[in-house]
Design an enzyme around this catalytic site. Structure first.
Site, PDB file in Angstrom:
ATOM      1  N   ASP A 126       0.847  -1.193   0.000  1.00 18.77           N
ATOM      2  CA  ASP A 126       0.000   0.000   0.000  1.00 18.77           C
ATOM      3  C   ASP A 126       0.881   1.241   0.000  1.00 18.77           C
ATOM      4  OD1 ASP A 126      -2.920   1.048   0.503  1.00 18.77           O
ATOM      5  OD2 ASP A 126      -1.619   2.194   1.858  1.00 18.77           O
ATOM      6  N   ILE A 127       0.583   2.203  -0.890  1.00 19.21           N
ATOM      7  CA  ILE A 127       1.344   3.456  -0.949  1.00 19.21           C
ATOM      8  C   ILE A 127       0.948   4.325   0.243  1.00 19.21           C
ATOM      9  CG2 ILE A 127       1.854   5.522  -2.308  1.00 19.21           C
ATOM     10  CD1 ILE A 127       1.144   3.930  -4.818  1.00 19.21           C
ATOM     11  N   GLU A 140      -4.560   2.251  -4.548  1.00 18.22           N
ATOM     12  CA  GLU A 140      -3.102   2.326  -4.422  1.00 18.22           C
ATOM     13  C   GLU A 140      -2.521   1.041  -3.823  1.00 18.22           C
ATOM     14  OE1 GLU A 140      -4.748   4.184  -0.596  1.00 18.22           O
ATOM     15  OE2 GLU A 140      -5.308   3.987  -2.711  1.00 18.22           O
TER      16      GLU A 140
END
Length: 293
Positions: A162-163, A205
């Site tokens: 996950d960003i 994301e």
């Protein structure tokens, strides 16, 4: 449309004439009639559907020319047999015209099949990949891994990535720049995995990497390398330049489990990675108590 109706009407008359008046003495005449009948039916099918090929101009004209030559040869054959003087056109020329028409139709069919196969391959690729990143989409991932078995092999690993603070990037720089960040992260992921590992745009994301029969220590090394590479990368467009980090949850199976089970455990580990301050790799532990939901 009138030409098509005329051709179909002519074909029906020809077939009726061949069946009732034509000399049918075995075996040569029967074979000839069957051959003409087969070629005629094939041409009828082509002429009936040929309007649907107009978007593929090369196929349309090849089929048009081939069907026209074949019908021309059949017309001369019918004209000779029906009228009193049967030598209007030498039989060899009739055969040449019909053969040329049939060969051109075969060429058109080959071209048609080739275009169809390319279209099917393109549609399959479009349906199975994420348009922004080129990675597999979620649906294609399940189709791929569950084609052999609904359960994972032992010692398979799941990385859920996950960003970090991605909403802030979108809010500050806009969604177009956020798409650039997602695309570049996907490129880094793709360039750091092997052929037997699947990278998936899991949603928003988030990314998933599936390692078939890869133990936890190997998966941890790859995960840390990915985290470090992304942290060092610079994401730019014409006016903005930023850095970002990712949080990674890792789960390695110790027995055969469902793919959803493995992903859920990686999701729990990802939640723990965020709880620990983000920008780290966290391995799922059996005594994990935090619930991402």
């Amino acid at each position: 449309m009138r030409l098509k109706t005329l051709i179909i009407s002519y074909s029906i008359v020809l077939l009726a004439y061949e069946a009732s008046v034509g000399a049918i003495t075995p075996p040569k005449e029967i074979i000839e009639v069957l051959t003409e009948f087969t070629m005629l039916i094939a041409s009828l099918v082509i002429m009936f559907y040929i309007d649907r090929l107009k978007e593929s101009r090369s196929v349309f004209w090849i089929m048009n020319i081939g069907a026209s030559l074949l019908y021309l040869g059949l017309f001369f054959d019918f004209f000779e047999e029906f009228f009193i003087q049967p030598n209007i056109l030498d039989n060899s020329y009739e055969d040449i015209i019909q053969t040329a028409g049939f060969l051109i139709i075969c060429l058109g069919i080959q071209r048609w099949i080739s275009l169809h196969c390319n279209l099917v391959a393109q549609l399959h690729k479009t349906a199975s990949t994420d348009h922004m990143t080129g990675l597999l989409n979620r649906r294609a991932f399940y189709q791929h891994v569950e084609s052999d078995s609904p359960l994972t092999p032992i010692h398979s690993s799941f990385l859920l990535i996950d960003i970090d603070h991605f909403k802030s990037i979108n809010d500050q720089y806009g969604h177009a720049f956020g798409d650039i960040v997602i695309s570049k992260v996907a490129t880094i992921i793709r360039s750091n995995i092997g052929d037997n590992q699947l990278a998936v745009r899991w949603g928003g994301e988030e990314f998933l990497i599936y390692f078939k029969q890869c133990d936890g220590s190997q998966a941890s090394i790859i995960a840390e390398s990915l985290r470090s590479t992304i942290e060092k990368a610079t994401f730019t467009d014409h006016t903005n330049s930023v850095s970002c980090t990712v949080s990674i949850g890792l789960y390695t199976t110790q027995e055969q489990v469902s793919y959803d089970h493995g992903i859920d455990r990686a999701d729990i580990a990802l939640y723990q990675a965020k709880h620990n301050g983000r920008n780290n790799v966290t391995v799922f532990k059996t005594d994990e108590v935090l619930d991402p939901h």
